[in-house]
Write an enzyme that holds these catalytic residues in place. Structure first.
Site, PDB file in Angstrom:
ATOM      1  N   GLY A 176     -15.925  -3.807  -2.641  1.00 18.49           N
ATOM      2  CA  GLY A 176     -15.924  -2.581  -1.842  1.00 18.49           C
ATOM      3  C   GLY A 176     -15.658  -1.324  -2.659  1.00 18.49           C
ATOM      4  O   GLY A 176     -16.302  -0.286  -2.447  1.00 18.49           O
ATOM      5  N   ASP A 201     -13.860   6.971  -1.383  1.00 22.38           N
ATOM      6  CA  ASP A 201     -13.443   6.472  -2.700  1.00 22.38           C
ATOM      7  C   ASP A 201     -14.145   7.208  -3.842  1.00 22.38           C
ATOM      8  O   ASP A 201     -13.532   7.564  -4.849  1.00 22.38           O
ATOM      9  CB  ASP A 201     -13.737   4.975  -2.832  1.00 22.38           C
ATOM     10  CG  ASP A 201     -12.706   4.114  -2.126  1.00 22.38           C
ATOM     11  OD1 ASP A 201     -11.586   4.609  -1.868  1.00 22.38           O
ATOM     12  OD2 ASP A 201     -13.020   2.948  -1.837  1.00 22.38           O
ATOM     13  N   GLU A 248     -24.789 -12.095  -8.272  1.00 20.07           N
ATOM     14  CA  GLU A 248     -25.645 -11.676  -7.154  1.00 20.07           C
ATOM     15  C   GLU A 248     -25.130 -10.387  -6.506  1.00 20.07           C
ATOM     16  O   GLU A 248     -25.907  -9.582  -6.005  1.00 20.07           O
ATOM     17  CB  GLU A 248     -25.726 -12.772  -6.078  1.00 20.07           C
ATOM     18  CG  GLU A 248     -26.390 -14.068  -6.542  1.00 20.07           C
ATOM     19  CD  GLU A 248     -25.487 -14.948  -7.410  1.00 20.07           C
ATOM     20  OE1 GLU A 248     -24.263 -14.727  -7.439  1.00 20.07           O
ATOM     21  OE2 GLU A 248     -26.029 -15.850  -8.090  1.00 20.07           O
ATOM     22  N   ARG A 249     -23.803 -10.223  -6.503  1.00 16.01           N
ATOM     23  CA  ARG A 249     -23.263  -8.999  -5.877  1.00 16.01           C
ATOM     24  C   ARG A 249     -23.562  -7.772  -6.748  1.00 16.01           C
ATOM     25  O   ARG A 249     -23.761  -6.675  -6.240  1.00 16.01           O
ATOM     26  CB  ARG A 249     -21.754  -9.128  -5.651  1.00 16.01           C
ATOM     27  CG  ARG A 249     -21.399 -10.160  -4.610  1.00 16.01           C
ATOM     28  CD  ARG A 249     -19.893 -10.221  -4.413  1.00 16.01           C
ATOM     29  NE  ARG A 249     -19.414  -9.246  -3.437  1.00 16.01           N
ATOM     30  CZ  ARG A 249     -18.123  -8.987  -3.219  1.00 16.01           C
ATOM     31  NH1 ARG A 249     -17.196  -9.608  -3.913  1.00 16.01           N
ATOM     32  NH2 ARG A 249     -17.750  -8.093  -2.319  1.00 16.01           N
ATOM     33  N   LYS A 281     -13.798  -3.726   3.095  1.00 20.57           N
ATOM     34  CA  LYS A 281     -14.616  -2.504   3.189  1.00 20.57           C
ATOM     35  C   LYS A 281     -16.061  -2.765   3.595  1.00 20.57           C
ATOM     36  O   LYS A 281     -16.670  -1.960   4.294  1.00 20.57           O
ATOM     37  CB  LYS A 281     -14.588  -1.760   1.850  1.00 20.57           C
ATOM     38  CG  LYS A 281     -13.231  -1.144   1.578  1.00 20.57           C
ATOM     39  CD  LYS A 281     -13.186  -0.408   0.270  1.00 20.57           C
ATOM     40  CE  LYS A 281     -11.777   0.135   0.071  1.00 20.57           C
ATOM     41  NZ  LYS A 281     -11.612   0.829  -1.183  1.00 20.57           N
ATOM     42  N   SER A 330       0.829  -1.218   0.000  1.00 26.57           N
ATOM     43  CA  SER A 330       0.000   0.000   0.000  1.00 26.57           C
ATOM     44  C   SER A 330       0.862   1.267   0.000  1.00 26.57           C
ATOM     45  O   SER A 330       1.851   1.370   0.742  1.00 26.57           O
ATOM     46  CB  SER A 330      -0.898   0.009   1.241  1.00 26.57           C
ATOM     47  OG  SER A 330      -1.551   1.260   1.335  1.00 26.57           O
ATOM     48  N   GLY A 368     -17.244  -5.026 -11.672  1.00 26.18           N
ATOM     49  CA  GLY A 368     -16.956  -5.329 -10.278  1.00 26.18           C
ATOM     50  C   GLY A 368     -18.077  -4.845  -9.371  1.00 26.18           C
ATOM     51  O   GLY A 368     -18.840  -3.933  -9.722  1.00 26.18           O
ATOM     52  N   ALA A 369     -18.179  -5.500  -8.222  1.00 22.49           N
ATOM     53  CA  ALA A 369     -19.215  -5.105  -7.248  1.00 22.49           C
ATOM     54  C   ALA A 369     -18.695  -5.309  -5.834  1.00 22.49           C
ATOM     55  O   ALA A 369     -19.457  -5.573  -4.911  1.00 22.49           O
ATOM     56  CB  ALA A 369     -20.488  -5.928  -7.476  1.00 22.49           C
TER      57      ALA A 369
HETATM   58  P1  NDP Z   1     -12.890  -6.478  -3.226  1.00 16.90           P
HETATM   59  O1  NDP Z   1     -12.094  -7.659  -2.801  1.00 16.90           O
HETATM   60  O2  NDP Z   1     -13.896  -5.915  -2.295  1.00 16.90           O
HETATM   61  O3  NDP Z   1     -13.651  -6.813  -4.601  1.00 16.90           O
HETATM   62  C1  NDP Z   1     -12.963  -7.432  -5.666  1.00 16.90           C
HETATM   63  C2  NDP Z   1     -13.814  -7.362  -6.926  1.00 16.90           C
HETATM   64  O4  NDP Z   1     -13.039  -7.875  -8.013  1.00 16.90           O
HETATM   65  C3  NDP Z   1     -15.087  -8.197  -6.857  1.00 16.90           C
HETATM   66  O5  NDP Z   1     -16.061  -7.584  -7.651  1.00 16.90           O
HETATM   67  C4  NDP Z   1     -14.608  -9.519  -7.484  1.00 16.90           C
HETATM   68  O6  NDP Z   1     -15.649 -10.309  -8.017  1.00 16.90           O
HETATM   69  C5  NDP Z   1     -13.739  -8.984  -8.602  1.00 16.90           C
HETATM   70  N1  NDP Z   1     -12.739  -9.951  -9.080  1.00 16.90           N
HETATM   71  C6  NDP Z   1     -11.656 -10.402  -8.420  1.00 16.90           C
HETATM   72  N2  NDP Z   1     -10.943 -11.246  -9.213  1.00 16.90           N
HETATM   73  C7  NDP Z   1     -11.617 -11.323 -10.402  1.00 16.90           C
HETATM   74  C8  NDP Z   1     -11.387 -12.026 -11.630  1.00 16.90           C
HETATM   75  N3  NDP Z   1     -10.319 -12.832 -11.786  1.00 16.90           N
HETATM   76  N4  NDP Z   1     -12.264 -11.854 -12.631  1.00 16.90           N
HETATM   77  C9  NDP Z   1     -13.341 -11.042 -12.483  1.00 16.90           C
HETATM   78  N5  NDP Z   1     -13.614 -10.348 -11.343  1.00 16.90           N
HETATM   79  C10 NDP Z   1     -12.749 -10.488 -10.319  1.00 16.90           C
HETATM   80  O7  NDP Z   1     -11.794  -5.374  -3.640  1.00 16.90           O
HETATM   81  P2  NDP Z   1     -12.031  -3.805  -3.768  1.00 16.90           P
HETATM   82  O8  NDP Z   1     -13.357  -3.599  -4.402  1.00 16.90           O
HETATM   83  O9  NDP Z   1     -11.746  -3.146  -2.477  1.00 16.90           O
HETATM   84  O10 NDP Z   1     -10.851  -3.374  -4.771  1.00 16.90           O
HETATM   85  C11 NDP Z   1     -10.942  -3.615  -6.163  1.00 16.90           C
HETATM   86  C12 NDP Z   1      -9.759  -2.972  -6.897  1.00 16.90           C
HETATM   87  O11 NDP Z   1      -9.843  -1.553  -6.806  1.00 16.90           O
HETATM   88  C13 NDP Z   1      -8.407  -3.360  -6.304  1.00 16.90           C
HETATM   89  O12 NDP Z   1      -7.512  -3.621  -7.369  1.00 16.90           O
HETATM   90  C14 NDP Z   1      -7.974  -2.138  -5.537  1.00 16.90           C
HETATM   91  O13 NDP Z   1      -6.568  -1.983  -5.493  1.00 16.90           O
HETATM   92  C15 NDP Z   1      -8.610  -1.021  -6.353  1.00 16.90           C
HETATM   93  N6  NDP Z   1      -8.865   0.172  -5.545  1.00 16.90           N
HETATM   94  C16 NDP Z   1      -8.222   1.332  -5.830  1.00 16.90           C
HETATM   95  C17 NDP Z   1      -8.459   2.471  -5.090  1.00 16.90           C
HETATM   96  C18 NDP Z   1      -7.763   3.737  -5.419  1.00 16.90           C
HETATM   97  O14 NDP Z   1      -7.824   4.660  -4.612  1.00 16.90           O
HETATM   98  N7  NDP Z   1      -7.147   3.846  -6.573  1.00 16.90           N
HETATM   99  C19 NDP Z   1      -9.402   2.478  -3.966  1.00 16.90           C
HETATM  100  C20 NDP Z   1     -10.057   1.209  -3.781  1.00 16.90           C
HETATM  101  C21 NDP Z   1      -9.758   0.100  -4.523  1.00 16.90           C
HETATM  102  P3  NDP Z   1     -16.453 -11.369  -7.107  1.00 16.90           P
HETATM  103  O15 NDP Z   1     -17.502 -10.577  -6.390  1.00 16.90           O
HETATM  104  O16 NDP Z   1     -17.000 -12.328  -8.080  1.00 16.90           O
HETATM  105  O17 NDP Z   1     -15.440 -11.978  -6.165  1.00 16.90           O
END
Ligand code: NDP
Length: 281
Positions: free
Chosen positions: A131, A103, A156-157, A67, A16, A128-129
């Protein structure tokens, strides 16, 4: 006065940039604080946060995948955190955690103020869905995007996020498999963490047009695959999440310390070392 303690919780969290960003803001504003990164698996998160509070922790950022769990443990939360159902900023007040979500404002500030982009009336696809998607979706609607279509690997998410947004005219979920039939978008936001684990997102080129702005909330290596796809299919502008990272941190800093730091110098320094890309026109 003793040094104030802050931290970012996540899993993994060692990479981070938040400790560096908050240290830079502290130097700039003359505030004495300590900001560390604390790795907490989801099962240990609540206990780790309580230990942190017992040791004098006054505030924390929360990153993936914690989150939604952070939202659930807050006794009080801001309206934008409630709309998101996710918290990235915790503040300790009277023995309780107060939750907020910076965010969305961070993303919109970066895209509009720094990159000079107009988000209004853009047909928008949110991938994506988790945090982060939950945090940015309400802010995108507030910024005036025309329509917000949400797709997620676990459908579902996406349904739950679309329902929570409460704007059925503008925000809907779709299946990933039906993306080919959805036409094109002026804004595509990758809020998945797929790029961090080398995962491949199946995205048809029919999603883009000559105006499309593609944004990856990730930065560094995590943003490479999606942004390379976006350039290969002719997107007009391509932006990574580094600016959002600095802006959401500045908003957390303001909540904790009552001062909004200047983000430009901090962003420029990080960009020099994380020169993946920003090509907004
Ligand atoms: P979460 O773990 O809460 O969510 C992850 C998401 O990614 C879910 O929707 C998950 O789907 C999806 N996902 C993970 N792997 C795959 C894959 N191989 N194929 C398809 N979908 C996938 O993480 P966050 O939402 O907190 O973070 C998401 C991204 O955003 C991270 O890379 C993070 O670094 C970035 N971020 C950047 C910020 C910034 O300030 N620039 C702030 C916050 C986040 P499923 O529900 O099916 O598991």
């Amino acid at each position: 006065m003793s040094t104030r303690r802050y931290a970012v919780f996540g899993h993994p969290v060692a990479q981070s940039l938040s400790p560096r960003i908050h240290a830079a803001f502290a130097r700039q504003t003359g505030i004495d604080l300590e900001y560390t990164a604390i790795d907490a698996e989801p099962a240990d998160f609540v206990a780790a946060l309580e230990r942190f509070a017992a040791d004098g922790g006054g505030g924390a950022n929360v990153t993936l995948p914690l989150k939604e769990a952070a939202f659930a443990l807050c006794q009080h939360s801001s309206e934008r955190a409630r709309r998101a159902g996710a918290v990235n900023t915790l503040t300790r007040n009277d023995g309780h955690w107060h939750g907020d979500n910076t965010d969305g404002v961070g993303l919109v500030r970066d895209l509009t103020d720094r990159q000079g982009l107009d988000l209004r009336a853009r047909r928008t696809l949110l991938l994506g869905a988790g945090g982060a998607a939950r945090g940015v979706a309400p802010a995108l609607l507030d910024a005036g995007v025309e329509e917000l279509i949400i797709v997620n690997r676990t459908p579902e998410r996406a349904d739950a996020l679309a329902d929570a947004l409460g704007e059925p005219e503008r925000a809907h979920s779709r299946y990933w498999e039906s993306l080919r039939d959805e036409g094109d978008f002026e804004l595509i936001i990758n809020a998945t963490s797929a790029g961090r684990s080398g995962g491949h997102l199946p995205l048809p080129s029919t999603l883009t047009n000559s105006r499309t702005l593609a944004v990856d909330l990730s930065y560094g290596e995590g943003a490479i695959a999606f942004l390379a796809w976006a350039r290969s299919v002719g997107c007009r502008s391509v932006v990574d999440g580094l600016g959002m990272l600095v802006e959401q941190a500045a908003e957390s800093f303001r909540i904790w310390h009552g001062v909004r730091p200047d983000t430009d110098a901090v962003y420029a320094a990080l960009r020099e070392q994380n020169a993946i890309l920003v090509t907004a026109d």
